[in-house]
Write an enzyme that holds these catalytic residues in place. Structure first.
Site, PDB file in Angstrom:
ATOM      1  N   TYR A 159       7.259   5.526  55.182  1.00  0.00           N
ATOM      2  CA  TYR A 159       8.344   6.512  55.320  1.00  0.00           C
ATOM      3  C   TYR A 159       9.720   5.866  55.117  1.00  0.00           C
ATOM      4  O   TYR A 159      10.676   6.524  54.714  1.00  0.00           O
ATOM      5  CB  TYR A 159       8.236   7.203  56.692  1.00  0.00           C
ATOM      6  CG  TYR A 159       8.816   8.590  56.743  1.00  0.00           C
ATOM      7  CD1 TYR A 159       8.464   9.563  55.806  1.00  0.00           C
ATOM      8  CD2 TYR A 159       9.712   8.952  57.735  1.00  0.00           C
ATOM      9  CE1 TYR A 159       8.991  10.843  55.860  1.00  0.00           C
ATOM     10  CE2 TYR A 159      10.248  10.229  57.794  1.00  0.00           C
ATOM     11  CZ  TYR A 159       9.878  11.161  56.846  1.00  0.00           C
ATOM     12  OH  TYR A 159      10.409  12.440  56.901  1.00  0.00           O
ATOM     13  N   LYS A 166      16.056  10.419  58.967  1.00  0.00           N
ATOM     14  CA  LYS A 166      15.618  11.341  60.038  1.00  0.00           C
ATOM     15  C   LYS A 166      16.199  10.931  61.385  1.00  0.00           C
ATOM     16  O   LYS A 166      16.513  11.789  62.221  1.00  0.00           O
ATOM     17  CB  LYS A 166      14.088  11.414  60.104  1.00  0.00           C
ATOM     18  CG  LYS A 166      13.447  12.161  58.946  1.00  0.00           C
ATOM     19  CD  LYS A 166      13.883  13.609  58.891  1.00  0.00           C
ATOM     20  CE  LYS A 166      13.099  14.407  57.873  1.00  0.00           C
ATOM     21  NZ  LYS A 166      13.719  15.720  57.593  1.00  0.00           N
TER      22      LYS A 166
HETATM   23  P1  NAP Z   1       9.854  21.000  50.401  1.00  0.00           P
HETATM   24  O1  NAP Z   1       9.040  22.205  50.197  1.00  0.00           O
HETATM   25  O2  NAP Z   1       9.999  20.063  49.255  1.00  0.00           O
HETATM   26  O3  NAP Z   1      11.283  21.409  50.971  1.00  0.00           O
HETATM   27  C1  NAP Z   1      12.411  20.570  50.900  1.00  0.00           C
HETATM   28  C2  NAP Z   1      13.541  21.395  50.360  1.00  0.00           C
HETATM   29  O4  NAP Z   1      14.790  20.678  50.351  1.00  0.00           O
HETATM   30  C3  NAP Z   1      13.289  21.836  48.921  1.00  0.00           C
HETATM   31  O5  NAP Z   1      13.458  23.227  48.829  1.00  0.00           O
HETATM   32  C4  NAP Z   1      14.372  21.069  48.168  1.00  0.00           C
HETATM   33  O6  NAP Z   1      14.757  21.668  46.958  1.00  0.00           O
HETATM   34  C5  NAP Z   1      15.477  21.118  49.204  1.00  0.00           C
HETATM   35  N1  NAP Z   1      16.608  20.271  48.857  1.00  0.00           N
HETATM   36  C6  NAP Z   1      16.596  18.974  48.454  1.00  0.00           C
HETATM   37  N2  NAP Z   1      17.854  18.564  48.189  1.00  0.00           N
HETATM   38  C7  NAP Z   1      18.682  19.622  48.439  1.00  0.00           C
HETATM   39  C8  NAP Z   1      20.085  19.834  48.344  1.00  0.00           C
HETATM   40  N3  NAP Z   1      20.927  18.871  47.938  1.00  0.00           N
HETATM   41  N4  NAP Z   1      20.587  21.056  48.677  1.00  0.00           N
HETATM   42  C9  NAP Z   1      19.770  22.051  49.075  1.00  0.00           C
HETATM   43  N5  NAP Z   1      18.430  21.922  49.183  1.00  0.00           N
HETATM   44  C10 NAP Z   1      17.880  20.703  48.861  1.00  0.00           C
HETATM   45  O7  NAP Z   1       9.242  20.105  51.575  1.00  0.00           O
HETATM   46  P2  NAP Z   1       9.039  20.392  53.143  1.00  0.00           P
HETATM   47  O8  NAP Z   1       8.031  19.404  53.589  1.00  0.00           O
HETATM   48  O9  NAP Z   1       8.817  21.833  53.378  1.00  0.00           O
HETATM   49  O10 NAP Z   1      10.433  19.924  53.756  1.00  0.00           O
HETATM   50  C11 NAP Z   1      11.211  20.737  54.617  1.00  0.00           C
HETATM   51  C12 NAP Z   1      11.714  19.881  55.785  1.00  0.00           C
HETATM   52  O11 NAP Z   1      10.614  19.558  56.640  1.00  0.00           O
HETATM   53  C13 NAP Z   1      12.345  18.562  55.377  1.00  0.00           C
HETATM   54  O12 NAP Z   1      13.438  18.278  56.218  1.00  0.00           O
HETATM   55  C14 NAP Z   1      11.224  17.586  55.654  1.00  0.00           C
HETATM   56  O13 NAP Z   1      11.663  16.248  55.836  1.00  0.00           O
HETATM   57  C15 NAP Z   1      10.693  18.180  56.932  1.00  0.00           C
HETATM   58  N6  NAP Z   1       9.379  17.684  57.361  1.00  0.00           N
HETATM   59  C16 NAP Z   1       8.344  17.694  56.486  1.00  0.00           C
HETATM   60  C17 NAP Z   1       7.119  17.199  56.900  1.00  0.00           C
HETATM   61  C18 NAP Z   1       5.956  17.164  55.946  1.00  0.00           C
HETATM   62  O14 NAP Z   1       5.003  16.428  56.208  1.00  0.00           O
HETATM   63  N7  NAP Z   1       5.978  17.916  54.867  1.00  0.00           N
HETATM   64  C19 NAP Z   1       6.947  16.723  58.208  1.00  0.00           C
HETATM   65  C20 NAP Z   1       8.018  16.754  59.082  1.00  0.00           C
HETATM   66  C21 NAP Z   1       9.250  17.235  58.658  1.00  0.00           C
HETATM   67  P3  NAP Z   1      14.064  21.100  45.574  1.00  0.00           P
HETATM   68  O15 NAP Z   1      12.635  21.453  45.642  1.00  0.00           O
HETATM   69  O16 NAP Z   1      14.804  21.812  44.520  1.00  0.00           O
HETATM   70  O17 NAP Z   1      14.314  19.614  45.562  1.00  0.00           O
END
Ligand code: NAP
Length: 260
Positions: A159, A166
């Site tokens: 990570y 984070k």
């Molecule tokens: P995701 O579907 O890829 O969502 C992340 C989003 O952030 C995407 O829509 C992405 O857009 C957007 N983004 C990136 N740069 C940006 C910017 N400059 N302005 C506006 N939007 C932007 O993945 P996800 O896993 O659902 O992530 C959502 C949150 O959950 C994140 O904070 C992630 O770290 C957190 N999280 C995820 C996990 C996991 O295992 N998946 C676990 C714990 C926490 P694009 O697609 O256009 O880049």
């Protein structure tokens, strides 16, 4: 039937695919009675506009790059354009993160270049402040801001710099809780276990984290089910946590509480 978000207006920032945690939040929020707006940025906006057709109700989609000062300044007007001149927001969901997988993740910690680290921290941590402040004029009667983290209290395999980002997000949420509490705005995070989303799949070696989760989490863990995380986000958006702010709620099958 009444829902926990009846009559509330919620902006969900960070929906690209139907695997996005933000998508699951938007879906559950609608099922619980909320009017939802969705945002995303750049080329993915086109995909977002298509994907939101899979939600129970078609939400307004707003363009928002959280690193773009003009987008942030225009956000209240964009919400008013979608919801009408008296628009307000009761809740804002920050479901956004980015770190260059080639240079910052997957075992590159000792070599991660500052420019990429700076971008990761801006998009993944500082942006919680940017988004909350941009939405503040629409939350004059109070509200709830909820972000998503991956437990930053320890170091994880692969990570790397996203873990540092984070840690910044978690601290940012506490300072925001301090400074927005006087406006009646609560700021909390949900710490989710590993979920198979676009962002997660981009992390080289993320499957190693996933495999340890399902064996150690006492409740077990389904890395394809975003709904438990979405439910917790919606609970924090609702009136069910009126005196909770600066908090991190774990939705990880209990993994964080186990020593081994
Ligand atoms: P995701 O579907 O890829 O969502 C992340 C989003 O952030 C995407 O829509 C992405 O857009 C957007 N983004 C990136 N740069 C940006 C910017 N400059 N302005 C506006 N939007 C932007 O993945 P996800 O896993 O659902 O992530 C959502 C949150 O959950 C994140 O904070 C992630 O770290 C957190 N999280 C995820 C996990 C996991 O295992 N998946 C676990 C714990 C926490 P694009 O697609 O256009 O880049």
């Amino acid at each position: 039937m009444s829902g926990i978000l009846d009559g509330k207006f919620i902006l969900v920032a960070g929906v690209t695919l139907d695997t996005s945690i933000g998508f699951a939040v938007a879906k559950f929020a609608q099922e619980q009675g909320a009017t939802v707006l969705v945002s995303n940025f750049g080329q993915a906006l086109r995909i977002t506009r298509r994907i939101v057709k899979r939600l129970p109700e078609l939400p307004a989609v707003i363009e928002l790059d959280v690193t773009d000062a003009e987008h942030l300044a225009a956000l209240p007007d964009a919400v008013r354009e979608a919801l009408g001149p008296d628009a307000k927001l009761d809740g804002v969901v920050h479901s956004i993160a980015y770190g260059n997988p080639e240079t910052l993740l997957g075992g590159k910690f000792l070599d991660g270049p500052w420019e990429d680290v700076a971008q990761a921290v801006q998009v993944s941590a500082y942006s919680l402040k940017s988004l909350a402040v941009a939405c503040r004029p629409l939350m004059s009667t109070g509200g709830s801001v909820v972000g998503l983290t991956f437990d930053a209290s320890v170091a994880w395999p692969v990570y790397d710099w996203m873990g540092v980002a984070k840690a910044g997000l978690e601290s940012c949420a506490r300072y925001l809780a301090r400074d927005l509490g006087g406006d009646g705005i609560r700021v909390n995070l949900v710490s989710a276990g590993p979920l198979r989303t676009l962002a997660a799949k981009a992390i080289p070696g993320f499957e190693d984290l996933e495999s340890m989760w399902s064996t150690k989490a006492p409740l077990g863990w389904d890395n394809t089910d975003q709904e438990p995380t979405a439910r917790a986000v919606c609970a924090l958006l609702s009136d069910l946590f009126p005196a909770t702010t600066g908090e991190i709620v774990h939705v990880d099958g209990g993994f964080h509480a186990m020593g081994a």
